[in-house]
Scaffold this motif. Structure first.
Motif, PDB file in Angstrom:
ATOM      1  N   ALA A   5      18.534  23.402 114.167  1.00 52.63           N
ATOM      2  CA  ALA A   5      17.110  23.079 113.654  1.00 52.63           C
ATOM      3  C   ALA A   5      15.633  23.441 115.084  1.00 52.63           C
ATOM      4  CB  ALA A   5      16.829  21.237 112.382  1.00 52.63           C
ATOM      5  N   ASN A   6      14.265  23.560 113.976  1.00 49.08           N
ATOM      6  CA  ASN A   6      13.631  23.576 115.578  1.00 49.08           C
ATOM      7  C   ASN A   6      13.071  22.082 115.239  1.00 49.08           C
ATOM      8  OD1 ASN A   6      12.246  23.596 112.936  1.00 49.08           O
ATOM      9  ND2 ASN A   6      10.578  25.581 113.954  1.00 49.08           N
ATOM     10  N   ARG A   7      11.574  22.491 116.034  1.00 47.97           N
ATOM     11  CA  ARG A   7      10.854  21.034 116.168  1.00 47.97           C
ATOM     12  C   ARG A   7      10.368  20.494 115.195  1.00 47.97           C
ATOM     13  NH1 ARG A   7      12.546  17.061 119.169  1.00 47.97           N
ATOM     14  NH2 ARG A   7      13.553  18.628 121.053  1.00 47.97           N
ATOM     15  N   ALA A   8       9.881  21.505 114.241  1.00 41.89           N
ATOM     16  CA  ALA A   8       8.947  21.231 113.376  1.00 41.89           C
ATOM     17  C   ALA A   8       9.395  20.112 112.384  1.00 41.89           C
ATOM     18  CB  ALA A   8       8.580  21.865 112.396  1.00 41.89           C
ATOM     19  N   TYR A   9      10.859  20.147 112.219  1.00 40.26           N
ATOM     20  CA  TYR A   9      11.600  19.585 111.293  1.00 40.26           C
ATOM     21  C   TYR A   9      10.848  17.124 111.184  1.00 40.26           C
ATOM     22  CZ  TYR A   9      14.183  21.814 108.578  1.00 40.26           C
ATOM     23  OH  TYR A   9      15.178  23.003 107.916  1.00 40.26           O
ATOM     24  N   GLU A  10      11.250  17.143 112.512  1.00 46.74           N
ATOM     25  CA  GLU A  10      10.285  16.037 113.368  1.00 46.74           C
ATOM     26  C   GLU A  10       8.289  15.866 112.450  1.00 46.74           C
ATOM     27  OE1 GLU A  10      10.176  13.407 117.456  1.00 46.74           O
ATOM     28  OE2 GLU A  10      10.735  15.312 117.456  1.00 46.74           O
ATOM     29  N   SER A  11       8.154  16.486 111.852  1.00 49.15           N
ATOM     30  CA  SER A  11       6.803  16.095 111.618  1.00 49.15           C
ATOM     31  C   SER A  11       6.963  16.044 110.407  1.00 49.15           C
ATOM     32  CB  SER A  11       5.714  17.472 112.399  1.00 49.15           C
ATOM     33  OG  SER A  11       6.057  18.428 111.983  1.00 49.15           O
ATOM     34  N   TRP A  12       7.592  16.829 109.964  1.00 48.77           N
ATOM     35  CA  TRP A  12       8.055  17.219 108.400  1.00 48.77           C
ATOM     36  C   TRP A  12       8.825  16.235 107.511  1.00 48.77           C
ATOM     37  CZ3 TRP A  12       6.377  21.203 105.175  1.00 48.77           C
ATOM     38  CH2 TRP A  12       5.690  21.604 105.069  1.00 48.77           C
ATOM     39  N   PHE A  13       9.796  15.797 108.297  1.00 48.28           N
ATOM     40  CA  PHE A  13      10.395  14.588 107.762  1.00 48.28           C
ATOM     41  C   PHE A  13      11.139  13.607 108.526  1.00 48.28           C
ATOM     42  CE2 PHE A  13      12.140  18.254 105.358  1.00 48.28           C
ATOM     43  CZ  PHE A  13      11.844  17.959 104.110  1.00 48.28           C
ATOM     44  N   GLY A  14      10.253  12.744 110.045  1.00 47.42           N
ATOM     45  CA  GLY A  14      10.739  12.648 110.808  1.00 47.42           C
ATOM     46  C   GLY A  14      11.761  11.869 111.680  1.00 47.42           C
TER      47      GLY A  14
ATOM     48  N   PRO B 281       6.566  11.633 106.195  1.00 45.36           N
ATOM     49  CA  PRO B 281       7.677  10.155 106.418  1.00 45.36           C
ATOM     50  C   PRO B 281       7.427   9.136 106.721  1.00 45.36           C
ATOM     51  CG  PRO B 281       7.120  11.886 107.908  1.00 45.36           C
ATOM     52  CD  PRO B 281       7.100  12.493 106.548  1.00 45.36           C
ATOM     53  N   ASN B 282       5.681   9.532 106.691  1.00 49.27           N
ATOM     54  CA  ASN B 282       5.066   7.992 107.044  1.00 49.27           C
ATOM     55  C   ASN B 282       3.531   7.952 106.002  1.00 49.27           C
ATOM     56  OD1 ASN B 282       5.719   8.691 109.707  1.00 49.27           O
ATOM     57  ND2 ASN B 282       3.935  10.194 109.957  1.00 49.27           N
ATOM     58  N   GLY B 283       4.448   7.900 104.887  1.00 42.68           N
ATOM     59  CA  GLY B 283       3.921   7.351 103.444  1.00 42.68           C
ATOM     60  C   GLY B 283       2.227   8.182 103.034  1.00 42.68           C
ATOM     61  N   GLY B 284       2.232   9.330 104.276  1.00 40.94           N
ATOM     62  CA  GLY B 284       1.032  10.442 103.422  1.00 40.94           C
ATOM     63  C   GLY B 284       0.885  10.702 102.385  1.00 40.94           C
ATOM     64  N   PRO B 285      -0.391  11.800 101.621  1.00 44.06           N
ATOM     65  CA  PRO B 285       0.027  12.634 100.855  1.00 44.06           C
ATOM     66  C   PRO B 285       1.400  13.203 100.828  1.00 44.06           C
ATOM     67  CG  PRO B 285      -1.841  12.920 102.088  1.00 44.06           C
ATOM     68  CD  PRO B 285      -1.351  11.785 102.906  1.00 44.06           C
ATOM     69  N   PRO B 286       1.582  13.646 100.254  1.00 41.15           N
ATOM     70  CA  PRO B 286       3.009  15.084  99.886  1.00 41.15           C
ATOM     71  C   PRO B 286       2.677  16.876 100.711  1.00 41.15           C
ATOM     72  CG  PRO B 286       2.693  14.796  97.763  1.00 41.15           C
ATOM     73  CD  PRO B 286       1.180  13.438  98.910  1.00 41.15           C
ATOM     74  N   ARG B 287       2.990  17.030 100.854  1.00 42.41           N
ATOM     75  CA  ARG B 287       3.034  18.327 101.396  1.00 42.41           C
ATOM     76  C   ARG B 287       3.626  19.612 101.503  1.00 42.41           C
ATOM     77  NH1 ARG B 287       3.876  19.047 108.120  1.00 42.41           N
ATOM     78  NH2 ARG B 287       2.751  20.263 108.106  1.00 42.41           N
ATOM     79  N   SER B 288       2.541  20.694 100.790  1.00 47.01           N
ATOM     80  CA  SER B 288       3.142  21.580  99.537  1.00 47.01           C
ATOM     81  C   SER B 288       3.430  22.655 100.317  1.00 47.01           C
ATOM     82  CB  SER B 288       1.686  22.188  98.993  1.00 47.01           C
ATOM     83  OG  SER B 288       0.668  21.573  98.361  1.00 47.01           O
ATOM     84  N   SER B 289       4.899  22.753 100.001  1.00 44.10           N
ATOM     85  CA  SER B 289       5.375  24.412 101.092  1.00 44.10           C
ATOM     86  C   SER B 289       5.757  25.368 100.662  1.00 44.10           C
ATOM     87  CB  SER B 289       6.332  23.881 101.424  1.00 44.10           C
ATOM     88  OG  SER B 289       7.484  23.317 100.630  1.00 44.10           O
ATOM     89  N   LEU B 290       6.232  26.679 100.790  1.00 40.33           N
ATOM     90  CA  LEU B 290       6.938  27.530 100.570  1.00 40.33           C
ATOM     91  C   LEU B 290       8.132  27.794 101.286  1.00 40.33           C
ATOM     92  CD1 LEU B 290       7.145  29.800  98.866  1.00 40.33           C
ATOM     93  CD2 LEU B 290       5.698  31.355 100.517  1.00 40.33           C
ATOM     94  N   ALA B 291       8.883  27.386 100.469  1.00 39.26           N
ATOM     95  CA  ALA B 291      10.538  27.404 101.209  1.00 39.26           C
ATOM     96  C   ALA B 291      11.001  28.871 100.758  1.00 39.26           C
ATOM     97  CB  ALA B 291      12.137  26.663 100.564  1.00 39.26           C
TER      98      ALA B 291
END
Length: 124
Positions: free
Chosen positions: A41-50, A94-104
């Protein structure tokens, strides 16, 4: 399909160059094996999922996704059947803000006709 380009997930993914390149992408990049356990997994998982990427290794996808796992399950199952998947999803902050839209995008890793896992790329 990758036709085994990942060689079961370990094929060079932990080289310093690959790690540096992938960790600087804003998109989530990961490899989940056929048992739905994280192998990379890359570092982006930290900002997206904490969750730090090193803490994801060996964890189950169900554990990471929590309540959205059931929504993603048909796509996970499709990837594990060897079928490439693309779909949109809102991911809770993960911090309670609005959800992020994503394309998986789920890309199966197939070696000799057997699905060993799948690569994940998730972008805004």
């Amino acid at each position: 399909m990758t036709n085994g380009a990942l060689g079961g997930a370990d094929g060079g993914l932990e080289s310093p160059l690959v790690r540096a390149l992938v960790d600087n992408l804003p998109e989530m990049v990961a490899y989940w094996d056929a048992n739905q356990r994280c192998r990379f997994a890359n570092r982006a998982y930290e900002s997206w999922f904490g969750v730090r990427p090193e803490d994801l290794i060996g964890r189950e996808l169900r554990e990471l996704l929590g309540p959205i796992y059931k929504l993603n399950l048909p796509y996970i199952e499709g990837a594990l059947r060897g079928e490439e998947q693309r779909f949109e999803r809102e991911i809770p902050d993960p911090n309670g803000g609005p959800p992020r839209s994503s394309l998986a995008h789920y890309v199966p890793d197939v070696v000799d006709g057997k699905v060993l896992g799948f690569c994940v790329l998730v972008a805004d």
